[in-house]
Structure formats: C-alpha cells, structure tokens
Motif scaffolding. Structure first.
Motif, PDB file in Angstrom:
ATOM      1  N   PRO A 129     -42.572 -69.349 -28.067  1.00  0.00           N
ATOM      2  CA  PRO A 129     -42.628 -68.502 -29.253  1.00  0.00           C
ATOM      3  C   PRO A 129     -41.512 -69.297 -30.312  1.00  0.00           C
ATOM      4  O   PRO A 129     -40.857 -70.197 -30.180  1.00  0.00           O
ATOM      5  N   CYS A 130     -41.829 -68.672 -31.632  1.00  0.00           N
ATOM      6  CA  CYS A 130     -41.199 -69.251 -32.749  1.00  0.00           C
ATOM      7  C   CYS A 130     -40.571 -67.708 -33.278  1.00  0.00           C
ATOM      8  O   CYS A 130     -41.082 -66.771 -33.191  1.00  0.00           O
ATOM      9  N   GLY A 131     -39.396 -68.052 -33.913  1.00  0.00           N
ATOM     10  CA  GLY A 131     -38.608 -66.760 -34.623  1.00  0.00           C
ATOM     11  C   GLY A 131     -37.726 -67.127 -35.718  1.00  0.00           C
ATOM     12  O   GLY A 131     -37.277 -68.245 -35.881  1.00  0.00           O
ATOM     13  N   LEU A 132     -37.693 -66.138 -36.648  1.00  0.00           N
ATOM     14  CA  LEU A 132     -36.765 -66.289 -37.724  1.00  0.00           C
ATOM     15  C   LEU A 132     -35.521 -65.618 -37.581  1.00  0.00           C
ATOM     16  O   LEU A 132     -35.582 -64.218 -37.181  1.00  0.00           O
ATOM     17  N   VAL A 158     -52.779 -60.868 -35.296  1.00  0.00           N
ATOM     18  CA  VAL A 158     -52.098 -61.428 -33.798  1.00  0.00           C
ATOM     19  C   VAL A 158     -51.422 -62.766 -34.054  1.00  0.00           C
ATOM     20  O   VAL A 158     -50.493 -63.081 -33.202  1.00  0.00           O
ATOM     21  N   MET A 159     -51.772 -63.449 -35.146  1.00  0.00           N
ATOM     22  CA  MET A 159     -51.166 -64.664 -35.574  1.00  0.00           C
ATOM     23  C   MET A 159     -49.775 -64.381 -36.061  1.00  0.00           C
ATOM     24  O   MET A 159     -48.910 -64.948 -35.953  1.00  0.00           O
ATOM     25  N   ARG A 160     -49.784 -63.177 -36.775  1.00  0.00           N
ATOM     26  CA  ARG A 160     -48.854 -62.851 -37.717  1.00  0.00           C
ATOM     27  C   ARG A 160     -47.552 -62.621 -36.688  1.00  0.00           C
ATOM     28  O   ARG A 160     -46.343 -63.042 -36.733  1.00  0.00           O
ATOM     29  N   ASN A 161     -47.877 -61.903 -35.606  1.00  0.00           N
ATOM     30  CA  ASN A 161     -47.060 -61.399 -34.665  1.00  0.00           C
ATOM     31  C   ASN A 161     -46.330 -62.463 -33.927  1.00  0.00           C
ATOM     32  O   ASN A 161     -45.339 -62.169 -32.994  1.00  0.00           O
ATOM     33  N   MET A 162     -47.136 -63.815 -34.004  1.00  0.00           N
ATOM     34  CA  MET A 162     -46.344 -64.769 -33.065  1.00  0.00           C
ATOM     35  C   MET A 162     -45.002 -65.180 -33.563  1.00  0.00           C
ATOM     36  O   MET A 162     -44.208 -65.807 -33.172  1.00  0.00           O
ATOM     37  N   MET A 163     -44.700 -65.037 -35.108  1.00  0.00           N
ATOM     38  CA  MET A 163     -43.373 -65.122 -35.480  1.00  0.00           C
ATOM     39  C   MET A 163     -42.467 -63.893 -35.334  1.00  0.00           C
ATOM     40  O   MET A 163     -42.657 -63.204 -35.903  1.00  0.00           O
ATOM     41  N   GLN A 164     -41.521 -64.002 -34.364  1.00  0.00           N
ATOM     42  CA  GLN A 164     -40.728 -62.949 -33.857  1.00  0.00           C
ATOM     43  C   GLN A 164     -39.747 -62.934 -34.943  1.00  0.00           C
ATOM     44  O   GLN A 164     -39.235 -64.135 -35.622  1.00  0.00           O
ATOM     45  N   VAL A 165     -39.022 -61.962 -35.036  1.00  0.00           N
ATOM     46  CA  VAL A 165     -38.008 -61.689 -36.038  1.00  0.00           C
ATOM     47  C   VAL A 165     -36.847 -60.792 -35.193  1.00  0.00           C
ATOM     48  O   VAL A 165     -37.063 -59.738 -34.848  1.00  0.00           O
ATOM     49  N   LEU A 172     -33.176 -62.351 -30.879  1.00  0.00           N
ATOM     50  CA  LEU A 172     -34.021 -63.409 -30.743  1.00  0.00           C
ATOM     51  C   LEU A 172     -34.381 -63.767 -29.610  1.00  0.00           C
ATOM     52  O   LEU A 172     -35.399 -63.964 -29.062  1.00  0.00           O
ATOM     53  N   LEU A 173     -33.353 -64.456 -28.682  1.00  0.00           N
ATOM     54  CA  LEU A 173     -33.608 -64.873 -27.284  1.00  0.00           C
ATOM     55  C   LEU A 173     -34.158 -63.690 -26.405  1.00  0.00           C
ATOM     56  O   LEU A 173     -34.928 -64.095 -25.522  1.00  0.00           O
ATOM     57  N   GLU A 174     -33.967 -62.563 -26.515  1.00  0.00           N
ATOM     58  CA  GLU A 174     -34.418 -61.401 -25.832  1.00  0.00           C
ATOM     59  C   GLU A 174     -35.673 -61.370 -26.153  1.00  0.00           C
ATOM     60  O   GLU A 174     -36.696 -60.949 -25.114  1.00  0.00           O
ATOM     61  N   LYS A 175     -36.255 -61.441 -27.461  1.00  0.00           N
ATOM     62  CA  LYS A 175     -37.613 -61.223 -27.776  1.00  0.00           C
ATOM     63  C   LYS A 175     -38.374 -62.546 -27.311  1.00  0.00           C
ATOM     64  O   LYS A 175     -39.578 -62.244 -26.583  1.00  0.00           O
TER      65      LYS A 175
END
Length: 193
Positions: A129-132, A158-165, A172-175
């Motif tokens: 996972p990746c996140g902002l 589906v690719m947009r959803n890969m970037m968690q916010v 963010l850690l929970e996501k």
C-alpha cells in the motif's frame, strides 16, 4: 506489516505543524512496533520523523545517496544507515526494505518518490500500500487532480484506489492493515475487454 517507508521534505515547511506531524508519524510507527524506513537525513521533516520514532524506542533505517551525505547531513543516531550510490539505488532499497509507503508533506522529490512507488504497484511489481498523509489539508489539491485524471479516463478507478488517504498517522496505518491490492491488472489485452 513490519516496516513502513516515509517520504517527506528535507525542509521543515512554512508552519511548525508540519514538523509536529512528522514527529507524530514517527511516534505512531514506533508505538505500533513497525520499523521506519526513510531517507537517512537529520534535516527537515526527514529528521523529525526519525527523531519521533527514535524517541519512542523505534527502529529506524535510513537510506542516503553518497552525493547527499553532506548536503542532507546524515542522521547519526539511526538503527541502520545505508549509503548508496544513486537516487535510483535509494528508491530500490527503500522499496525492498518496506511493506508500505507514506508521503508526508514535501516537495517535488517527495512526489517523485511516492509516484514511482505507486506506479510500480500499478504495474504489479509489488502489492504494497501507498498513502498520502493529508494532515493540514496539504494534499487536497493533488487528491482533487488525481480524481480529475480518473474522471477523464487517464486512470482506472481501481488504480486510483491504490493510493490511500488519511489525515492522521494512525488512520493511515489502519488503512494499510486492511489494504487489498487490485485483483485486476493495469494492462488488459484488447481481446480481454
């Protein structure tokens, strides 16, 4: 999730809340028993995130290119510091050492790092996972643009959803803990559509 890579600025930013956010992120990672992987410097938000984790007994691994060793000033209190030959080697090692990736506030280098890692995930090179971390609404404009790209057909949802916010480190850690990578590939052959 054993390790999280944090990309962030080598500057502190315009307001003290950015430093506070970096320290809180390091603390949250350490309190969760997760190793922090980051750029290896003691300046800016990079130094603050490392200090936050170290102050709470966390393990902190830095990866610093040789040509930045003096400019970014290597942090001297890390659990491990890897000196590498180039920015490419830095990103490759950070990806290998990490199970997830967070972008704190930062400049173009921060964006380049998180976008490259996200692209690697879209291409199926990893399933991490990746996140902002959108505290202080720092990434509002970018998030809006990513949604615009999706609406305009340049990115699949589906690719947009890969970037968690999320707006807190713990959020963010929970996501990340519940993250499921896309089951559909980015590239589908024309006869499969």
């Amino acid at each position: 999730m054993k390790s999280v890579c944090v990309f962030c600025g080598s500057s502190l930013g315009a307001v003290p809340e950015y430093r506070d956010l970096a320290v809180a992120t390091g603390q949250a990672i350490a309190k969760a028993g997760i190793t922090l992987v980051y750029g290896g410097a003691r300046v800016g938000l990079m130094g603050a995130v490392a200090d936050g984790a170290l102050q709470h007994g966390g393990t902190v691994v830095g990866v610093l290119p040789r040509h930045l060793q003096e400019k970014e000033i290597a942090h001297e209190s890390l659990s491990e510091l890897h000196i590498v030959g180039s920015m490419h080697e830095r990103k490759a090692m950070m990806e290998q050492l990490s199970d997830a990736f967070i972008a704190l506030p930062g400049g173009v280098g921060t964006l380049e790092e998180v976008f490259e890692i996200w692209t690697w995930g879209q291409l199926g090179l990893h399933k991490k996972p990746c996140g902002l971390l959108n505290a202080l609404n720092f990434y509002d404009g970018l998030i809006g643009f990513l949604d615009h790209q999706t609406r305009e057909g340049f990115m699949k949802q589906v690719m947009r959803n890969m970037m968690q916010v999320a707006d807190t480190p713990d959020g963010l850690l929970e996501k990340f803990r519940s993250y499921q990578p896309p089951s559909t590939p980015k590239w589908i052959k024309p006869d499969q559509t």
